[in-house]
Design an enzyme around this catalytic site. Structure first.
Site, PDB file in Angstrom:
ATOM      1  N   ASN A 244       0.808  -1.226   0.000  1.00  0.00           N
ATOM      2  CA  ASN A 244       0.000   0.000   0.000  1.00  0.00           C
ATOM      3  C   ASN A 244       0.842   1.278   0.000  1.00  0.00           C
ATOM      4  O   ASN A 244       0.286   2.369   0.116  1.00  0.00           O
ATOM      5  CB  ASN A 244      -0.957   0.006   1.197  1.00  0.00           C
ATOM      6  CG  ASN A 244      -0.239  -0.002   2.538  1.00  0.00           C
ATOM      7  OD1 ASN A 244       0.972   0.168   2.618  1.00  0.00           O
ATOM      8  ND2 ASN A 244      -1.003  -0.213   3.609  1.00  0.00           N
ATOM      9  N   LYS A 245       2.168   1.149  -0.140  1.00  0.00           N
ATOM     10  CA  LYS A 245       3.028   2.321  -0.096  1.00  0.00           C
ATOM     11  C   LYS A 245       3.103   3.011  -1.463  1.00  0.00           C
ATOM     12  O   LYS A 245       2.656   2.474  -2.485  1.00  0.00           O
ATOM     13  CB  LYS A 245       4.422   1.935   0.394  1.00  0.00           C
ATOM     14  CG  LYS A 245       4.432   1.372   1.809  1.00  0.00           C
ATOM     15  CD  LYS A 245       3.846   2.358   2.809  1.00  0.00           C
ATOM     16  CE  LYS A 245       4.035   1.949   4.261  1.00  0.00           C
ATOM     17  NZ  LYS A 245       3.236   0.804   4.683  1.00  0.00           N
TER      18      LYS A 245
END
Length: 371
Positions: free
Chosen positions: A180-181
């Site tokens: 999710n970065k």
């Protein structure tokens, strides 16, 4: 269901991964590791990048490399992911928790010095949800008390403090490349430093403390925190278009700001801020409910899920974590800002694949739930 996050994987990632597979360089050796380390370190203007297998282990490795005495205290925000505290505990260090600022949700700098003792050896700064900490206030405190600074910028890749990119503000800075970065390798992380001696220690420690002279003779106990060449291949491709990804994250944040502003003006919710000295990448777009509507974050998230909107809760404060109650250093305390934003805060779909049409649907559903 509109997902809270969906990684953006394009052709270049597949091309580089296929190259790694075809050449047989699939483990922790191969050209993509060095290229990824150099490219990402250059992006945040650091001399050295040391790729590891995840962001949590980047923090563990950073603290081990600083070689602080057992029982030393590390100042950290209470409102953060448990990885920050785990890095302390796994190195036989004591995390000391500080409350948050009500607007940025970062560690409240005005509360730091009252927590410093003769055992304090470091401060860990964490840029929460994309908004940088006020470095000009926190770094002088570290210098005054001769403390190391570990910077966790996992949530702030691309964010800037007074024109300086996050990742360039600590003795060792740590990134995460979880799915999710802003850029991802699936799992993965990196330590960054300008110090040659720390660079050497980080590289040895992450690789079982092998030494070049006699590979299987060990003088220190290290870790197997190595990143694979396949992960690095994905990371390199992601880094090559990082500016595009950062721009998309900012667009998502600004679009939410514009469409949700009426709800903030009605005091239904509080939106994330962007201080005049900050560039906020809005890694995850968070909102905090006003208690007036009579529901907390968990209930709001449940209702949004019923309408096809996936969300995630804010962090559960470290000073209230049940797992730490068994430790002799743990003490019960009240950190009201952290407790409040944890109870009433959650974040909305914020992934790089998000469309304007999806954002409009999210806003519509939020209004139905909250008004």
């Amino acid at each position: 269901m509109i997902p809270v996050n969906e990684p953006l994987i394009l052709e270049k990632e597949m091309e580089y991964v296929n190259e790694a597979l075809k050449t047989g360089w699939i483990s922790s050796e191969g050209k993509f590791i060095k290229e990824f380390e150099q490219r990402f370190a250059s992006y945040v203007n650091r001399k050295q990048g040391i790729a590891v297998d995840n962001g949590t282990n980047a923090l563990i490795l950073a603290l081990r490399a600083l070689d602080m005495p057992e029982g030393s205290e590390v100042i950290i925000p209470s409102f953060t992911i448990i990885s920050c505290a785990l890095a302390c505990v796994y190195n036989n260090l004591i995390p000391v928790f500080v409350d948050s600022e009500a607007d940025t949700w970062n560690m409240d700098i005005s509360k730091i010095e009252e927590k410093i003792t003769d055992k304090t050896r470091a401060i860990m700064i964490v840029h929460i949800y994309g908004h940088p900490v006020d470095a000009d206030k926190i770094l002088p405190i570290a210098k005054k008390h001769n403390l190391y600074v570990i910077e966790d910028f996992a949530e702030a890749i691309g964010s800037e403090y007074k024109g300086v990119r996050c990742g360039n503000l600590g003795d060792i800075s740590c990134a995460s490349f979880y799915a999710n970065k802003v850029i991802t390798t699936g799992e993965g992380g990196m330590c960054l430093t300008d110090n040659e001696e720390l660079d050497k220690r980080l590289r040895q420690l992450k690789n079982l403390s092998f030494v070049p002279e006699r590979r299987f003779v060990h003088y220190n106990l290290g870790f197997n925190f190595r990143m694979t060449n396949i992960q690095a291949a994905i990371g390199l491709a992601q880094t090559e278009r990082i500016e595009e990804s950062v721009k998309k994250k900012i667009w998502i944040g600004k679009t939410y700001n514009r469409l949700l502003k009426p709800l903030e003006e009605q005091k239904v919710i509080k939106l994330p801020v962007e201080k005049e000295w900050a560039k906020n990448t809005y890694w995850m777009y968070g909102v905090v409910l006003n208690s007036a509507p009579g529901l907390d974050a968990q209930e709001a998230m449940k209702r949004l899920a019923e309408k096809g909107i996936q969300t995630r809760p804010f962090f559960y404060p470290m000073h209230t974590q049940p797992v730490f109650e068994e430790f002799p250093w743990f003490r019960k305390e009240s950190l009201p800002v952290s407790e409040n934003i944890s109870k009433y805060g959650f974040y909305l779909p914020s992934g790089l694949t998000l469309t304007e049409e999806q954002i409009v649907k999210v806003i519509k559903c939020i209004k139905e739930v909250l008004i």
